[in-house]
Scaffold this motif. Sequence first.
Motif: not given
Length: 430
Positions: A317-337
């Motif tokens: 017998v077990k208790l079982n539950r899931t949850a996400q540790l989420q990350i807000f999106p970021t974006a990077t373009i190269t070349p940056t200049a």
Amino acid sequence: VTSIVSIANNEGADGGGNYTCTPRNSESTGASSHAAINVYPDIVIYPSNDLTVRDGDDAGHLQCVTNAYPKPIITWKKSDVPISDSLVNRTYSVSNRFGRDLAVGTVSFSENGTVYSCVVVQGSTVVTESVILRVEAFTLSPQPVVGVVGGDATLTCKANGPSVEVLQWTVNGTHVRGDEVKYSIVEKTQNGKHSTLTIKQLQLSDGTAEYRCIAGTVAKPSILTSKSAMISVLGEITSFNDKAYDIGGTVDDSFSCLFTAYPKPNVLLQQDGKLVAGTSVQSKGSFMYSVNLPSMAVTVNTSGLYRCVVSYFGASVKLNRTAQLQIFPTATITPTAAVTITTPRTVQLRCVAVGFPVPSVTWFHSRRSEVANVTDHSSPSSDSTNRQTVSILKFADAYLNAGGEYKCVATSVLQKNGMAANFTSASTLV
């Protein structure tokens, strides 16, 4: 002249021995005549009835006494096997009365039914007397069990022995009946007494109680008392929810698994199926516990699907539950200049969007809105392991009508401050 000596029956072995008859007169003594009287042995064992002992107790001594003449040989046997003289702690004789004591020692239920025999040998005469060892014991003691709130838990005990007539149950020292709303008891007799106690509609407080099975007779019901048994009760996981962070932030206590149980259970925290090290279970009082991630910075590696598993060792017998540790999106373009184009040449802009869940990528141009021409850019490549999507915007001849600002928009299913948690990165071709 005839002389008669009478030996009464009640003299027993004391009447045995060598007797001499010698005639005499006033002038002389005649030749003597000899006669021997043998007394065949009898046996008395103390105690004379079967020996009844509780499991784990010292059975004490068995005493074998015989009246005989001449002196016989006394041997103890256990289940027809002679017992070593080292276990026979006393041998004695008084007149024609002889005896040997046997130290039985501590017994267990496995010895129940063992026959101890005292064997007395006098010439060709062999006399045997026996007693049977009866061991009273719980052949099945109530064992710890695991249940869940609202369910039932069952404890079982079984006892055997001459004095085992009834079985009773106590909860925290108080006798319970089988007709109560909280408890039911089923009894049967099969190779001993057998009783099952069911605790209905479990509550967390039932885990704090001590349960015992008691065996005995109607007149003396508490001859045997079992070891106490405990019920471990699982409640529910009350809180373990998805939580989103900015990369570079710190995981706080808001991303924790909160649950109820008694007593303190074992908890496993897994990230994408792998055990998370450094976690500990903390008591929050009133049957409430929590387990948190160790303090750490939010990175791509700390994001993922977490699973909280609450259980007790050896229980299914077990208790079982899931949850996400989420990350807000970021974006990077190269070349940056800004990229300056003076002659026709191949130019490419590379956008890496990071987040969990993995974001999608859309390109926009300052004059043409969304860049939808498939000849202008490659299909985005999504990498769930690295939590990123890579998209490349490629210009085979960047000199012709390619100038302007290009934006890479990372789009996520997450929301931040009530709005879509999108992220935009820009580069310019001039």
